[in-house]
Design a protein around this motif. Structure first.
Motif, PDB file in Angstrom:
ATOM      1  N   ASN A  52     -13.440   4.855  22.055  1.00 22.66           N
ATOM      2  CA  ASN A  52     -14.881   5.525  21.961  1.00 22.66           C
ATOM      3  C   ASN A  52     -15.683   4.172  21.131  1.00 22.66           C
ATOM      4  O   ASN A  52     -15.092   3.450  20.461  1.00 22.66           O
ATOM      5  CB  ASN A  52     -14.577   6.560  20.580  1.00 22.66           C
ATOM      6  CG  ASN A  52     -14.140   8.092  21.180  1.00 22.66           C
ATOM      7  OD1 ASN A  52     -14.186   7.933  22.413  1.00 22.66           O
ATOM      8  ND2 ASN A  52     -13.584   8.839  20.482  1.00 22.66           N
ATOM      9  N   TRP A  53     -16.857   4.471  21.527  1.00 21.20           N
ATOM     10  CA  TRP A  53     -17.895   3.431  20.861  1.00 21.20           C
ATOM     11  C   TRP A  53     -19.350   3.981  20.607  1.00 21.20           C
ATOM     12  O   TRP A  53     -19.521   5.024  21.319  1.00 21.20           O
ATOM     13  CB  TRP A  53     -17.946   2.071  21.934  1.00 21.20           C
ATOM     14  CG  TRP A  53     -18.625   2.455  23.015  1.00 21.20           C
ATOM     15  CD1 TRP A  53     -18.070   2.679  24.143  1.00 21.20           C
ATOM     16  CD2 TRP A  53     -20.233   2.186  23.308  1.00 21.20           C
ATOM     17  NE1 TRP A  53     -19.105   2.980  25.192  1.00 21.20           N
ATOM     18  CE2 TRP A  53     -20.492   2.592  24.603  1.00 21.20           C
ATOM     19  CE3 TRP A  53     -21.224   1.675  22.567  1.00 21.20           C
ATOM     20  CZ2 TRP A  53     -21.707   2.326  25.156  1.00 21.20           C
ATOM     21  CZ3 TRP A  53     -22.425   1.795  23.038  1.00 21.20           C
ATOM     22  CH2 TRP A  53     -22.743   2.017  24.481  1.00 21.20           C
ATOM     23  N   ARG A  54     -20.113   3.305  20.088  1.00 16.96           N
ATOM     24  CA  ARG A  54     -21.426   3.888  19.729  1.00 16.96           C
ATOM     25  C   ARG A  54     -22.267   2.653  19.095  1.00 16.96           C
ATOM     26  O   ARG A  54     -21.463   1.858  18.427  1.00 16.96           O
ATOM     27  CB  ARG A  54     -21.586   5.113  18.963  1.00 16.96           C
ATOM     28  CG  ARG A  54     -21.468   4.859  17.509  1.00 16.96           C
ATOM     29  CD  ARG A  54     -22.189   6.299  16.746  1.00 16.96           C
ATOM     30  NE  ARG A  54     -23.647   5.900  16.836  1.00 16.96           N
ATOM     31  CZ  ARG A  54     -24.483   6.789  17.312  1.00 16.96           C
ATOM     32  NH1 ARG A  54     -24.061   8.002  17.342  1.00 16.96           N
ATOM     33  NH2 ARG A  54     -25.809   6.473  17.450  1.00 16.96           N
ATOM     34  N   ALA A  55     -23.496   2.590  19.068  1.00 23.11           N
ATOM     35  CA  ALA A  55     -24.165   1.556  18.639  1.00 23.11           C
ATOM     36  C   ALA A  55     -25.028   2.210  17.556  1.00 23.11           C
ATOM     37  O   ALA A  55     -25.538   3.209  17.549  1.00 23.11           O
ATOM     38  CB  ALA A  55     -25.203   0.988  19.718  1.00 23.11           C
ATOM     39  N   ILE A  56     -25.524   1.316  16.503  1.00 26.99           N
ATOM     40  CA  ILE A  56     -26.227   1.667  15.463  1.00 26.99           C
ATOM     41  C   ILE A  56     -27.154   0.417  15.155  1.00 26.99           C
ATOM     42  O   ILE A  56     -26.925  -0.542  15.733  1.00 26.99           O
ATOM     43  CB  ILE A  56     -25.573   2.134  14.160  1.00 26.99           C
ATOM     44  CG1 ILE A  56     -24.975   0.765  13.728  1.00 26.99           C
ATOM     45  CG2 ILE A  56     -24.699   3.284  14.178  1.00 26.99           C
ATOM     46  CD1 ILE A  56     -24.230   1.102  12.153  1.00 26.99           C
ATOM     47  N   GLY A  57     -28.301   0.804  14.474  1.00 29.74           N
ATOM     48  CA  GLY A  57     -29.419  -0.099  14.185  1.00 29.74           C
ATOM     49  C   GLY A  57     -29.185  -0.554  12.599  1.00 29.74           C
ATOM     50  O   GLY A  57     -27.844  -0.946  12.108  1.00 29.74           O
ATOM     51  N   ARG A  58     -30.397  -0.517  11.994  1.00 27.95           N
ATOM     52  CA  ARG A  58     -30.068  -1.004  10.540  1.00 27.95           C
ATOM     53  C   ARG A  58     -30.035   0.429   9.646  1.00 27.95           C
ATOM     54  O   ARG A  58     -30.074   0.153   8.289  1.00 27.95           O
ATOM     55  CB  ARG A  58     -31.402  -1.624  10.284  1.00 27.95           C
ATOM     56  CG  ARG A  58     -31.553  -3.150  11.144  1.00 27.95           C
ATOM     57  CD  ARG A  58     -32.777  -3.788  10.630  1.00 27.95           C
ATOM     58  NE  ARG A  58     -32.671  -5.142  11.440  1.00 27.95           N
ATOM     59  CZ  ARG A  58     -32.312  -6.322  10.741  1.00 27.95           C
ATOM     60  NH1 ARG A  58     -31.833  -6.274   9.441  1.00 27.95           N
ATOM     61  NH2 ARG A  58     -32.368  -7.314  11.497  1.00 27.95           N
ATOM     62  N   GLY A  59     -29.800   1.449  10.182  1.00 23.46           N
ATOM     63  CA  GLY A  59     -29.220   2.587   9.531  1.00 23.46           C
ATOM     64  C   GLY A  59     -30.221   3.172   8.748  1.00 23.46           C
ATOM     65  O   GLY A  59     -29.923   3.995   7.593  1.00 23.46           O
ATOM     66  N   SER A  60     -31.494   2.997   9.077  1.00 27.55           N
ATOM     67  CA  SER A  60     -32.398   3.781   8.140  1.00 27.55           C
ATOM     68  C   SER A  60     -32.722   5.533   8.575  1.00 27.55           C
ATOM     69  O   SER A  60     -33.411   6.104   7.747  1.00 27.55           O
ATOM     70  CB  SER A  60     -33.957   3.095   8.194  1.00 27.55           C
ATOM     71  OG  SER A  60     -34.174   3.342   9.640  1.00 27.55           O
ATOM     72  N   ASN A  61     -32.363   5.839   9.753  1.00 30.52           N
ATOM     73  CA  ASN A  61     -32.615   7.159   9.920  1.00 30.52           C
ATOM     74  C   ASN A  61     -30.879   7.908  10.391  1.00 30.52           C
ATOM     75  O   ASN A  61     -30.955   8.538  11.282  1.00 30.52           O
ATOM     76  CB  ASN A  61     -33.377   7.554  11.224  1.00 30.52           C
ATOM     77  CG  ASN A  61     -33.817   8.676  11.481  1.00 30.52           C
ATOM     78  OD1 ASN A  61     -34.442   9.276  10.749  1.00 30.52           O
ATOM     79  ND2 ASN A  61     -33.594   9.301  12.902  1.00 30.52           N
ATOM     80  N   LEU A  62     -30.221   7.380   9.637  1.00 31.82           N
ATOM     81  CA  LEU A  62     -28.721   7.804   9.815  1.00 31.82           C
ATOM     82  C   LEU A  62     -27.833   8.354   8.615  1.00 31.82           C
ATOM     83  O   LEU A  62     -28.101   7.935   7.502  1.00 31.82           O
ATOM     84  CB  LEU A  62     -28.070   6.609  10.426  1.00 31.82           C
ATOM     85  CG  LEU A  62     -26.896   6.626  11.416  1.00 31.82           C
ATOM     86  CD1 LEU A  62     -27.139   7.333  12.750  1.00 31.82           C
ATOM     87  CD2 LEU A  62     -26.455   5.242  11.547  1.00 31.82           C
ATOM     88  N   LEU A  63     -27.330   9.441   8.923  1.00 29.18           N
ATOM     89  CA  LEU A  63     -26.343  10.023   7.968  1.00 29.18           C
ATOM     90  C   LEU A  63     -24.890   9.969   8.807  1.00 29.18           C
ATOM     91  O   LEU A  63     -24.754  10.567   9.705  1.00 29.18           O
ATOM     92  CB  LEU A  63     -26.673  11.531   7.648  1.00 29.18           C
ATOM     93  CG  LEU A  63     -25.618  12.194   6.799  1.00 29.18           C
ATOM     94  CD1 LEU A  63     -25.385  11.365   5.552  1.00 29.18           C
ATOM     95  CD2 LEU A  63     -26.159  13.709   6.534  1.00 29.18           C
ATOM     96  N   VAL A  64     -23.993   9.215   8.062  1.00 23.43           N
ATOM     97  CA  VAL A  64     -22.582   8.960   8.739  1.00 23.43           C
ATOM     98  C   VAL A  64     -21.694   9.835   8.012  1.00 23.43           C
ATOM     99  O   VAL A  64     -21.721   9.898   6.708  1.00 23.43           O
ATOM    100  CB  VAL A  64     -22.147   7.562   8.679  1.00 23.43           C
ATOM    101  CG1 VAL A  64     -20.705   7.374   9.276  1.00 23.43           C
ATOM    102  CG2 VAL A  64     -23.274   6.706   9.507  1.00 23.43           C
ATOM    103  N   ASP A  65     -20.732  10.672   8.688  1.00 23.68           N
ATOM    104  CA  ASP A  65     -19.663  11.538   8.187  1.00 23.68           C
ATOM    105  C   ASP A  65     -18.879  10.666   7.132  1.00 23.68           C
ATOM    106  O   ASP A  65     -18.516   9.579   7.201  1.00 23.68           O
ATOM    107  CB  ASP A  65     -18.831  12.107   9.341  1.00 23.68           C
ATOM    108  CG  ASP A  65     -17.978  13.191   8.641  1.00 23.68           C
ATOM    109  OD1 ASP A  65     -16.888  12.871   8.239  1.00 23.68           O
ATOM    110  OD2 ASP A  65     -18.355  14.240   8.930  1.00 23.68           O
TER     111      ASP A  65
END
Length: 304
Positions: A59-72
Motif C-alpha cells: 500500500n502507498w499514498r502521497a501527502i503534501g504539507r499536511g494542511s488539509n489532512l486528518l490522519v487516523d
C-alpha cells in the motif's frame, strides 16, 4: 518491510523515516505512524519509489504539507510519499510559471506578486502546497486554482504519470478529478497576467492579513473543516447553532472561526471525527442541511 526499506535505500530516492509519527507532518499535529515515510528528492525519485512499491505489492499514498489532512490515530500502513522540499522547483517564463507540487502556495503567491504577475493574489494566506491546492481546487476571494491552471502533471494511484489540461482536471467547487480518480499533483503550469506590481502586492497582502485576523492559525488546525453548503456558509451555520467553543477531548470548534477545528491540546483523530459527527448531526437537526467535509480523512490499519 525490511526488504522494501533496503530497496528504497539502495535506490537513493531521498530521506526515509521508519514508523514516523504523521503528527509531525500535519498542521493539526495529529496522526499515528507511517510504516515508511519517504521524502523524495525529485520526480525521478518518485518514479523509482512507485516502481518498488508496485513490485512489492505494498500500500502507498502521497501527502503534501499536511494542511488539509486528518490522519487516523493508528497511522498508515505501507509507504507514505511526502511531496515537499524535493518538489519545490519554480520556473518563470514570461506570464507562464511551472512549479513543483511541494512548493508552498503562500510562498508562491508572495514570490509571484513581487514579479508583477497577477492571478495568484487569492492564494495569499492559503496554507499547504501547490499539489494540495490543485487537488482541492483551493480558492478564496472569488477566485480559485481552476481560473489559472493550464495543465498539471499527475501521479495516479496505479502508478501512471501524465499531464492533464485544465478541462481534463474536471474542476468544480473545492473539487477536482483527483478526488474521484485518486492521484496527486507533482507539478503545475499556471497562466498568469502581467500587472501593476505594487497593486498586486497590496491585494495579496490584504488577503493574507485578512486570513491571519479571521482564522485561528495560532493553534494547530487543518483549515476549513466543511465545504460551504451554498448559498449558506459552513462557519455561519455552525456559529448560528451555538457551537463555537464546543470541545470533545482535545479538539475544539474555534472561537475565532466556527468552520475550524483546532487542536487545543493533545487531541486525537477520534476527538476530531467525533466533533465532526456532532456538528453534522446538530446542523442537520437545526437547519436540515447536510454538511460535507472539506478536510481529507485518511489512514487506519487495513486502509490506505
Amino acid at each position: 518491510m525490511k526488504h522494501i526499506i533496503e530497496r528504497l535505500e539502495n535506490a537513493e530516492v531521498g530521506k526515509i523515516l521508519i514508523d514516523e509519527p504523521l503528527a509531525n507532518h500535519t498542521t493539526l499535529k495529529i496522526g499515528g505512524p507511517a510504516d515508511i515515510l519517504v521524502i523524495p528528492e525529485n520526480i525521478n525519485a518518485i518514479k523509482k519509489i512507485i516502481s518498488i512499491v508496485k513490485e512489492e505489492n505494498v500500500n502507498w499514498r502521497a501527502i503534501g504539507r499536511g494542511s488539509n489532512l486528518l490522519v487516523d490515530d493508528d497511522g498508515i500502513e505501507g509507504v507514505v510519499i511526502k511531496l515537499s522540499d524535493g518538489l519545490d522547483h519554480l520556473e518563470i517564463d514570461e506570464e507562464e510559471i511551472t512549479v513543483g507540487g511541494g512548493y508552498p502556495i503562500i510562498k508562491l503567491a508572495t514570490v509571484i506578486s513581487k514579479q508583477g504577475l497577477s492571478g495568484l493574489e487569492f492564494a495569499g494566506g492559503i496554507p499547504g502546497s501547490v499539489g494540495g491546492a490543485v487537488f482541492m481546487n483551493a480558492g478564496a476571494h472569488g477566485s480559485d486554482i481552476s481560473k489559472i491552471l493550464k495543465k498539471a502533471h499527475i501521479l495516479f494511484e496505479d502508478g501512471t504519470m501524465t499531464w492533464l489540461n485544465c478541462e481534463e482536471m474536471d474542476f468544480s467547487y473545492r473539487t477536482s478529478l483527483l478526488q474521484e480518480k485518486p492521484g496527486v499533483c507533482l507539478e503545475a503550469v499556471f497562466s498568469l497576467e502581467k500587472g501593476n506590481r505594487e497593486e498586486i502586492v497590496e491585494i495579496m497582502q490584504k488577503n493574507k492579513d485578512y486570513r491571519r485576523k479571521s482564522q485561528p492559525w495560532n493553534f494547530p488546525c487543518a483549515g476549513s473543516i466543511f465545504r460551504n453548503p451554498l448559498p449558506d456558509y459552513a462557519g455561519a451555520l455552525i456559529e448560528k447553532a451555538g457551537l463555537k467553543g464546543h470541545q470533545i477531548g482535545g479538539a475544539q470548534i474555534s472561537e475565532m472561526h466556527a468552520n475550524f477545528i483546532v487542536n487545543a491540546g493533545n487531541a486525537k483523530a477520534k476527538d476530531v471525527t467525533d466533533l465532526i459527527a456532532f456538528i453534522k448531526k446538530t446542523i442537520k437537526e437545526k437547519f436540515s442541511v447536510e454538511m460535507e467535509t472539506e478536510v481529507e480523512i485518511i489512514g487506519g490499519r487495513g486502509k490506505k
